[in-house]
Design a protein around this motif. Sequence first.
Motif, PDB file in Angstrom:
ATOM      1  N   SER A 196     -68.855  -3.686  -4.240  1.00 50.72           N
ATOM      2  CA  SER A 196     -67.697  -4.434  -4.185  1.00 50.72           C
ATOM      3  C   SER A 196     -67.499  -4.963  -5.486  1.00 50.72           C
ATOM      4  O   SER A 196     -68.468  -5.540  -6.258  1.00 50.72           O
ATOM      5  N   CYS A 197     -66.180  -5.113  -6.016  1.00 46.36           N
ATOM      6  CA  CYS A 197     -65.800  -5.961  -7.235  1.00 46.36           C
ATOM      7  C   CYS A 197     -65.413  -5.234  -8.375  1.00 46.36           C
ATOM      8  O   CYS A 197     -66.234  -4.422  -8.923  1.00 46.36           O
ATOM      9  N   THR A 198     -64.383  -5.130  -8.881  1.00 46.22           N
ATOM     10  CA  THR A 198     -63.836  -4.690 -10.097  1.00 46.22           C
ATOM     11  C   THR A 198     -64.337  -4.742 -11.300  1.00 46.22           C
ATOM     12  O   THR A 198     -64.177  -4.220 -12.361  1.00 46.22           O
ATOM     13  N   ASN A 199     -64.903  -6.006 -11.499  1.00 46.18           N
ATOM     14  CA  ASN A 199     -65.617  -6.743 -12.616  1.00 46.18           C
ATOM     15  C   ASN A 199     -67.047  -6.273 -12.599  1.00 46.18           C
ATOM     16  O   ASN A 199     -67.833  -6.506 -13.703  1.00 46.18           O
ATOM     17  N   LEU A 200     -67.705  -5.616 -11.644  1.00 45.68           N
ATOM     18  CA  LEU A 200     -68.898  -5.218 -11.503  1.00 45.68           C
ATOM     19  C   LEU A 200     -69.199  -3.740 -12.113  1.00 45.68           C
ATOM     20  O   LEU A 200     -68.354  -2.825 -11.818  1.00 45.68           O
ATOM     21  N   ARG A 201     -70.024  -3.703 -13.241  1.00 44.57           N
ATOM     22  CA  ARG A 201     -69.883  -2.306 -13.594  1.00 44.57           C
ATOM     23  C   ARG A 201     -70.903  -1.403 -12.922  1.00 44.57           C
ATOM     24  O   ARG A 201     -72.010  -1.971 -12.281  1.00 44.57           O
ATOM     25  N   THR A 202     -70.454  -0.174 -12.700  1.00 44.04           N
ATOM     26  CA  THR A 202     -71.131   0.735 -11.555  1.00 44.04           C
ATOM     27  C   THR A 202     -70.996   2.309 -12.039  1.00 44.04           C
ATOM     28  O   THR A 202     -71.953   2.963 -11.865  1.00 44.04           O
ATOM     29  N   PHE A 203     -70.179   2.775 -12.794  1.00 42.58           N
ATOM     30  CA  PHE A 203     -69.906   4.064 -13.148  1.00 42.58           C
ATOM     31  C   PHE A 203     -71.300   4.857 -13.877  1.00 42.58           C
ATOM     32  O   PHE A 203     -71.354   6.025 -13.489  1.00 42.58           O
ATOM     33  N   PRO A 204     -71.759   4.028 -14.823  1.00 48.42           N
ATOM     34  CA  PRO A 204     -72.960   4.464 -15.398  1.00 48.42           C
ATOM     35  C   PRO A 204     -74.405   4.940 -14.600  1.00 48.42           C
ATOM     36  O   PRO A 204     -75.118   5.749 -14.635  1.00 48.42           O
ATOM     37  N   VAL A 205     -74.164   4.419 -13.108  1.00 45.51           N
ATOM     38  CA  VAL A 205     -75.423   4.554 -12.205  1.00 45.51           C
ATOM     39  C   VAL A 205     -75.020   5.140 -11.077  1.00 45.51           C
ATOM     40  O   VAL A 205     -75.768   5.587 -10.468  1.00 45.51           O
ATOM     41  N   ILE A 206     -73.691   5.511 -10.722  1.00 42.39           N
ATOM     42  CA  ILE A 206     -73.224   6.063  -9.581  1.00 42.39           C
ATOM     43  C   ILE A 206     -74.072   7.256  -9.268  1.00 42.39           C
ATOM     44  O   ILE A 206     -74.691   7.667  -8.025  1.00 42.39           O
ATOM     45  N   GLU A 207     -73.852   8.312 -10.243  1.00 42.03           N
ATOM     46  CA  GLU A 207     -74.701   9.542  -9.682  1.00 42.03           C
ATOM     47  C   GLU A 207     -76.018   9.527  -9.776  1.00 42.03           C
ATOM     48  O   GLU A 207     -76.631  10.261  -8.926  1.00 42.03           O
ATOM     49  N   ALA A 208     -76.725   8.439 -10.512  1.00 43.22           N
ATOM     50  CA  ALA A 208     -78.320   8.289 -10.348  1.00 43.22           C
ATOM     51  C   ALA A 208     -78.439   8.000  -9.172  1.00 43.22           C
ATOM     52  O   ALA A 208     -79.499   8.323  -8.542  1.00 43.22           O
ATOM     53  N   CYS A 209     -77.609   6.897  -8.583  1.00 43.34           N
ATOM     54  CA  CYS A 209     -78.102   6.385  -7.150  1.00 43.34           C
ATOM     55  C   CYS A 209     -77.672   7.473  -6.087  1.00 43.34           C
ATOM     56  O   CYS A 209     -78.535   7.249  -5.252  1.00 43.34           O
ATOM     57  N   ALA A 237     -60.590  16.375  -8.223  1.00 51.58           N
ATOM     58  CA  ALA A 237     -61.767  17.180  -8.272  1.00 51.58           C
ATOM     59  C   ALA A 237     -62.328  17.142  -9.560  1.00 51.58           C
ATOM     60  O   ALA A 237     -61.616  17.526 -10.352  1.00 51.58           O
ATOM     61  N   GLY A 238     -63.357  16.644  -9.747  1.00 47.63           N
ATOM     62  CA  GLY A 238     -64.262  16.840 -11.029  1.00 47.63           C
ATOM     63  C   GLY A 238     -63.698  15.763 -12.028  1.00 47.63           C
ATOM     64  O   GLY A 238     -64.195  15.722 -13.446  1.00 47.63           O
ATOM     65  N   GLN A 239     -62.888  14.887 -11.699  1.00 49.45           N
ATOM     66  CA  GLN A 239     -62.190  13.899 -12.658  1.00 49.45           C
ATOM     67  C   GLN A 239     -62.934  12.495 -12.705  1.00 49.45           C
ATOM     68  O   GLN A 239     -62.597  11.805 -13.689  1.00 49.45           O
ATOM     69  N   GLY A 240     -63.947  12.547 -12.092  1.00 50.91           N
ATOM     70  CA  GLY A 240     -64.872  11.111 -12.063  1.00 50.91           C
ATOM     71  C   GLY A 240     -66.050  11.297 -11.412  1.00 50.91           C
ATOM     72  O   GLY A 240     -66.586  12.442 -10.934  1.00 50.91           O
ATOM     73  N   PRO A 241     -67.034  10.458 -11.510  1.00 49.85           N
ATOM     74  CA  PRO A 241     -68.441  10.584 -11.167  1.00 49.85           C
ATOM     75  C   PRO A 241     -68.556  10.363  -9.622  1.00 49.85           C
ATOM     76  O   PRO A 241     -67.751   9.816  -9.115  1.00 49.85           O
ATOM     77  N   GLY A 242     -69.422  10.974  -9.231  1.00 47.94           N
ATOM     78  CA  GLY A 242     -69.649  11.004  -7.740  1.00 47.94           C
ATOM     79  C   GLY A 242     -69.422  11.832  -6.924  1.00 47.94           C
ATOM     80  O   GLY A 242     -68.365  12.731  -7.151  1.00 47.94           O
ATOM     81  N   ARG A 243     -69.676  11.928  -5.726  1.00 42.64           N
ATOM     82  CA  ARG A 243     -69.154  12.761  -4.497  1.00 42.64           C
ATOM     83  C   ARG A 243     -67.779  12.527  -4.175  1.00 42.64           C
ATOM     84  O   ARG A 243     -67.136  13.400  -3.752  1.00 42.64           O
ATOM     85  N   LEU A 244     -67.153  11.214  -4.300  1.00 49.17           N
ATOM     86  CA  LEU A 244     -65.576  11.218  -3.873  1.00 49.17           C
ATOM     87  C   LEU A 244     -64.960  12.095  -4.857  1.00 49.17           C
ATOM     88  O   LEU A 244     -63.711  12.546  -4.210  1.00 49.17           O
ATOM     89  N   PHE A 245     -65.508  12.394  -5.990  1.00 51.56           N
ATOM     90  CA  PHE A 245     -64.614  13.191  -7.030  1.00 51.56           C
ATOM     91  C   PHE A 245     -64.942  14.589  -6.853  1.00 51.56           C
ATOM     92  O   PHE A 245     -64.797  15.451  -7.712  1.00 51.56           O
TER      93      PHE A 245
END
Length: 247
Positions: A196-209, A237-245
Motif C-alpha cells: 500500500s501507498c503511492t509514495n512507496l517504490r515497488t515497480f523495480p522489485v515486483i517481478e523479482a518478488c 496486457a504486457g504494459q506493466g510489470p507483474g501478473r496483473l499486466f
Amino acid sequence: MQLPFEIDHSVETTKALGLIVLSADETIEREFREIFHRQAAALYHTRIESAPDVTPETLMLMKDRLTDAAGFLPGNTPLSVVGYACTSGATVIGADAVAAAVGRAHGSAKVTNPASAVVAALKHLNVTRVGVVSPYVEEVSNAVCALLRDNDLDPVRVGSFGQGEEAVVARIALGSVEDAICSVGSDPQVEAVFTSCTNLRTFPVIEACEKRLGKPVISSNLALAWHMMTLAGLGTAGQGPGRLFAG
C-alpha cells in the motif's frame, strides 16, 4: 508579423486521463511513466495539498480540496478517467465522496483511486486471502485492512514499516521493500501480496518478488495504473510489470 497556422484536432482523438497527485508524493509519477509512455493516451497531472505526516485527520483534510485540484486538470478535451492517487486518503474519505468531489470538476469522467483499484485488481486475479505490506502508522494500516474486509478480502498477514512521514516512505530502500513483500508473502495462507501507498517504490522489485513467492504482487501504483487503463478501454496486457499486466 502575423504567422499563419492550421488547427490540428488529432489531440482530441487521443484518450485523455487525469491524475491527482499528493504534493508530498515523490514516486507515482516516475512509476506511471514506465507504463503510460507506451500508451496512445495523454496523462495529465495536477497536485493536491497534502500534509507531510499521514494520519486519519490529515488525510481527511484533502476532502475539501479535491474539486479544486481536479479543476486544474485540462477541460478542453474530455477526460476518460481521473485517478485520485492516495490509497489511505481514499480509504479515509471514501470512494463515493472522492468520486463526487472530482465529478464536480469533470462530470463525464470515470473516477478511481488506489483503494478501489486494488480491490478490482485482486478480484480480477481471483484471490481473497491477502498479505498486506504497509508503510503507515497502525491506525492508518488498520483502516486499509478494514476496507479490504468490507470488500470480502481477507488480510491474513499484515506487516508495516510504521512510518508517519511521507519523505521517509519515499526513501525506503528497494531491498527493504522486497524483503518485506517476501516476508509477508511467505505465509502459505497468502494468495497475493498488496503493498500500500503511492509514495512507496515497488515497480523495480515486483517481478523479482513474484518469482520468489510464486504469487501475484500488487502495489497501489500498479493497481491504479491498471484500473485507469481498464476503465479507459486501453489494453493492459504486457504494459506493466507483474501478473496483473500479464493479460
